[in-house]
Scaffold this active site. Structure first.
Site, PDB file in Angstrom:
ATOM      1  N   ARG A 122       0.865  -1.185   0.000  1.00  0.00           N
ATOM      2  CA  ARG A 122       0.000   0.000   0.000  1.00  0.00           C
ATOM      3  C   ARG A 122       0.892   1.223   0.000  1.00  0.00           C
ATOM      4  O   ARG A 122       0.937   1.986   0.954  1.00  0.00           O
ATOM      5  CB  ARG A 122      -0.929   0.005   1.218  1.00  0.00           C
ATOM      6  N   GLN A 127       0.419   2.428  -6.161  1.00  0.00           N
ATOM      7  CA  GLN A 127      -0.982   2.852  -6.175  1.00  0.00           C
ATOM      8  C   GLN A 127      -1.723   2.483  -7.461  1.00  0.00           C
ATOM      9  O   GLN A 127      -2.831   1.981  -7.406  1.00  0.00           O
ATOM     10  CB  GLN A 127      -1.048   4.360  -5.976  1.00  0.00           C
ATOM     11  N   ASP A 130      -2.762  -1.110  -7.588  1.00  0.00           N
ATOM     12  CA  ASP A 130      -3.420  -1.587  -6.374  1.00  0.00           C
ATOM     13  C   ASP A 130      -4.845  -2.069  -6.665  1.00  0.00           C
ATOM     14  O   ASP A 130      -5.819  -1.326  -6.576  1.00  0.00           O
ATOM     15  CB  ASP A 130      -3.415  -0.445  -5.342  1.00  0.00           C
ATOM     16  N   SER A 133      -7.539  -1.944  -3.790  1.00  0.00           N
ATOM     17  CA  SER A 133      -8.201  -0.648  -3.627  1.00  0.00           C
ATOM     18  C   SER A 133      -9.242  -0.419  -4.705  1.00  0.00           C
ATOM     19  O   SER A 133     -10.351   0.027  -4.416  1.00  0.00           O
ATOM     20  CB  SER A 133      -7.189   0.500  -3.656  1.00  0.00           C
ATOM     21  N   TYR A 227      -2.455  -1.304   7.449  1.00  0.00           N
ATOM     22  CA  TYR A 227      -3.549  -2.195   7.844  1.00  0.00           C
ATOM     23  C   TYR A 227      -3.793  -2.144   9.353  1.00  0.00           C
ATOM     24  O   TYR A 227      -2.867  -1.948  10.135  1.00  0.00           O
ATOM     25  CB  TYR A 227      -3.216  -3.646   7.464  1.00  0.00           C
TER      26      TYR A 227
HETATM   27  P1  NAD Z   1      -8.864  -3.466   4.797  1.00  0.00           P
HETATM   28  O1  NAD Z   1      -9.794  -3.911   3.706  1.00  0.00           O
HETATM   29  O2  NAD Z   1      -7.811  -4.377   5.277  1.00  0.00           O
HETATM   30  O3  NAD Z   1      -9.750  -3.052   6.070  1.00  0.00           O
HETATM   31  C1  NAD Z   1     -10.891  -2.249   5.950  1.00  0.00           C
HETATM   32  C2  NAD Z   1     -11.003  -1.372   7.174  1.00  0.00           C
HETATM   33  O4  NAD Z   1     -11.400  -2.155   8.297  1.00  0.00           O
HETATM   34  C3  NAD Z   1      -9.700  -0.678   7.583  1.00  0.00           C
HETATM   35  O5  NAD Z   1      -9.890   0.710   7.551  1.00  0.00           O
HETATM   36  C4  NAD Z   1      -9.447  -1.195   8.994  1.00  0.00           C
HETATM   37  O6  NAD Z   1      -8.864  -0.232   9.830  1.00  0.00           O
HETATM   38  C5  NAD Z   1     -10.844  -1.536   9.430  1.00  0.00           C
HETATM   39  N1  NAD Z   1     -10.969  -2.443  10.585  1.00  0.00           N
HETATM   40  C6  NAD Z   1     -10.242  -3.530  10.940  1.00  0.00           C
HETATM   41  N2  NAD Z   1     -10.717  -4.081  12.091  1.00  0.00           N
HETATM   42  C7  NAD Z   1     -11.785  -3.335  12.461  1.00  0.00           C
HETATM   43  C8  NAD Z   1     -12.696  -3.404  13.530  1.00  0.00           C
HETATM   44  N3  NAD Z   1     -12.617  -4.340  14.474  1.00  0.00           N
HETATM   45  N4  NAD Z   1     -13.676  -2.467  13.595  1.00  0.00           N
HETATM   46  C9  NAD Z   1     -13.784  -1.491  12.672  1.00  0.00           C
HETATM   47  N5  NAD Z   1     -12.953  -1.383  11.621  1.00  0.00           N
HETATM   48  C10 NAD Z   1     -11.958  -2.279  11.525  1.00  0.00           C
HETATM   49  O7  NAD Z   1      -8.160  -2.110   4.422  1.00  0.00           O
HETATM   50  P2  NAD Z   1      -8.150  -1.264   3.081  1.00  0.00           P
HETATM   51  O8  NAD Z   1      -9.408  -0.494   3.034  1.00  0.00           O
HETATM   52  O9  NAD Z   1      -7.820  -2.122   1.910  1.00  0.00           O
HETATM   53  O10 NAD Z   1      -6.924  -0.307   3.311  1.00  0.00           O
HETATM   54  C11 NAD Z   1      -6.539   0.124   4.591  1.00  0.00           C
HETATM   55  C12 NAD Z   1      -5.911   1.472   4.491  1.00  0.00           C
HETATM   56  O11 NAD Z   1      -4.674   1.412   3.808  1.00  0.00           O
HETATM   57  C13 NAD Z   1      -6.725   2.478   3.717  1.00  0.00           C
HETATM   58  O12 NAD Z   1      -7.732   3.093   4.404  1.00  0.00           O
HETATM   59  C14 NAD Z   1      -5.646   3.479   3.336  1.00  0.00           C
HETATM   60  O13 NAD Z   1      -5.458   4.424   4.356  1.00  0.00           O
HETATM   61  C15 NAD Z   1      -4.432   2.631   3.223  1.00  0.00           C
HETATM   62  N6  NAD Z   1      -4.116   2.492   1.806  1.00  0.00           N
HETATM   63  C16 NAD Z   1      -3.043   3.174   1.346  1.00  0.00           C
HETATM   64  C17 NAD Z   1      -2.732   3.072  -0.006  1.00  0.00           C
HETATM   65  C18 NAD Z   1      -1.571   3.800  -0.558  1.00  0.00           C
HETATM   66  O14 NAD Z   1      -0.901   4.492   0.152  1.00  0.00           O
HETATM   67  N7  NAD Z   1      -1.280   3.625  -1.811  1.00  0.00           N
HETATM   68  C19 NAD Z   1      -3.496   2.285  -0.858  1.00  0.00           C
HETATM   69  C20 NAD Z   1      -4.587   1.605  -0.341  1.00  0.00           C
HETATM   70  C21 NAD Z   1      -4.880   1.717   1.008  1.00  0.00           C
END
Ligand code: NAD
Length: 389
Positions: A122, A127, A130, A133, A227
């Site tokens: 990530r 990006q 990805d 995403s 994560y």
């Molecule tokens: P994910 O699908 O692994 O998780 C989804 C969400 O569930 C996350 O926000 C996590 O914090 C939340 N979660 C986990 N346990 C939980 C609980 N018990 N109760 C409530 N929420 C809970 O994550 P994702 O959406 O694929 O990505 C996570 C983060 O990574 C994104 O929000 C973003 O900030 C970051 N990201 C960065 C990049 C980048 O920099 N290129 C790209 C993609 C994502």
């Protein structure tokens, strides 16, 4: 470099890994594309549209795959299909390496270099590749539409001579990529939206979309590599207590909580469902990875204490055209990275050379040279973390 795509064989998988647009881009870069006939039948793209990009149309799967240097796919193959890939070729797909041990082992034995798009870092540099995403984003949008369509209530406030309608209340649990898109969609539809996530950094993102962030004091939570970390039992029960009231107020609850490489946490229990309003809806994104909602069942709508709980296994496939467009863009960026300048300086026109020193290759390559090479997957399979064993 010969790049192939065959029809997806998993029931309900309507997405494709290459679109005519991505074919044209890769062909322009010097690659030779081969796609199985009817590849895009469910996504509006005819053989003619692919042929117009100079792609070769293969009459069947075997013909498409047998000479490929790289195969692009949405879903992982079944263990029985692994024999169709040419030893020494590469495969890029949603490999599900934390679940599909048999497929991973079979690909290693076959000598296929299999890349798992779920393992993409990530990072800013990754990006555009990805795929998690891009597909989460489409899923978050669709989950809200699904709930809105079935709710039997309007989402926006309406003031009419026949009476005033109050806006529906939407609660989003898990505000990562899918959750943020769900919030944005519910806001656009006029709902009153609130959201919760264990990562505190998310609060600002939720508020910037015009939604309210639900504050629950869980103590230290944090994240690793973007994560969320797993909560302790004590934190989980505090979270459930904090969210039970919010669920009871909601017309729609969307759950998108995930933990990298682990089963999803249960964020809505039967007891919480029991306190919700009859006729309200819960849409579970995590039904395939364990379920965020107690009692949710894959691809079914179940009624629990009068609450309608839905958990589709494949939300992005419900918006297959745009999900495919984004996924195909992710994969062509990945293949361009893989081809690098090429040993012979030819890029996509040259030979496939897998640079195992490249950080993105290292992060996503699961099998290579007849072995399982990814340290996390090796450990999972009891092979130790070193590549040599
Ligand atoms: P994910 O699908 O692994 O998780 C989804 C969400 O569930 C996350 O926000 C996590 O914090 C939340 N979660 C986990 N346990 C939980 C609980 N018990 N109760 C409530 N929420 C809970 O994550 P994702 O959406 O694929 O990505 C996570 C983060 O990574 C994104 O929000 C973003 O900030 C970051 N990201 C960065 C990049 C980048 O920099 N290129 C790209 C993609 C994502």
């Amino acid at each position: 470099m010969r790049i192939a795509a065959a029809r997806e064989t998993e029931a309900g998988e309507l997405r494709v890994a290459v679109t005519p647009e991505s074919c044209a881009k890769l062909t322009k870069g010097g690659a030779k594309l081969v796609v199985e006939s009817d590849l895009g039948a469910s996504g509006w793209w005819s053989d003619e549209a692919y042929r117009a990009t100079e792609a070769e149309i293969a009459p069947d799967r075997r013909f498409a795959l047998e000479k490929a240097d790289v195969t692009l796919a949405v879903r992982r193959p079944t263990p029985e299909q692994v024999g169709q890939y040419r030893p020494g070729s590469a495969l890029v797909c949603f490999l599900e390496p934390f679940r599909e041990d048999g497929v991973v082992k079979a690909l290693a034995e076959r000598g296929v270099s299999a890349f798992s798009v779920e393992l993409m870092p990530r990072s800013t540099i990754a990006q555009k590749m990805d795929a998690l995403s891009s597909q989460h984003s489409i899923a978050g949008y669709y989950m809200v539409l699904l709930a809105a369509e079935r709710l039997g209530k309007a989402l926006p406030m309406m003031v009419t001579p026949s009476g005033a309608i109050q806006p529906a209340r939407v609660l989003v649990i898990g505000a990562g990529v899918a959750g943020l898109q769900a919030i944005a969609t519910a806001k656009r539809l006029g709902a009153r939206v609130e959201a919760f996530d264990t990562r505190p950094v998310v609060k600002e993102q939720v508020e910037s979309l015009g939604a309210r962030f639900v504050e629950i004091d869980l103590g230290e939570t944090g994240e690793e590599g973007g994560y969320a970390k797993e909560l302790t039992d004590e934190q989980e029960s505090r979270q459930r207590e904090g969210l039970a009231d919010r669920c009871a107020q909601a017309d729609i609850v969307i759950t998108t909580a995930q933990l990298f490489g682990r089963p999803a946490p249960v964020v809505v229990t039967r007891e919480m469902l029991g306190r919700m309003k009859a006729g309200s809806m819960v849409v579970d994104y995590a039904v395939e990875s364990g379920g965020n909602v107690e009692g949710s069942r894959p691809d079914e709508e179940v009624s629990i204490a009068g609450v309608r709980v839905i958990g589709l296994r494949n939300y992005p496939a419900m918006v297959a055209v745009d999900a495919s467009r984004m996924y195909a863009n992710n994969l062509s960026a990945f293949v361009e990275r893989l081809s690098g300048p090429g040993k012979d300086g030819g890029g996509l026109a040259g030979e496939l050379t897998i640079d195992t020193d490249d950080e993105i290759v290292q992060a996503t390559l699961v099998t290579h040279g007849g072995k399982v090479v990814h340290p996390m997957i090796r450990e999972r399979l009891g092979l130790g973390s070193g590549i040599k064993g």
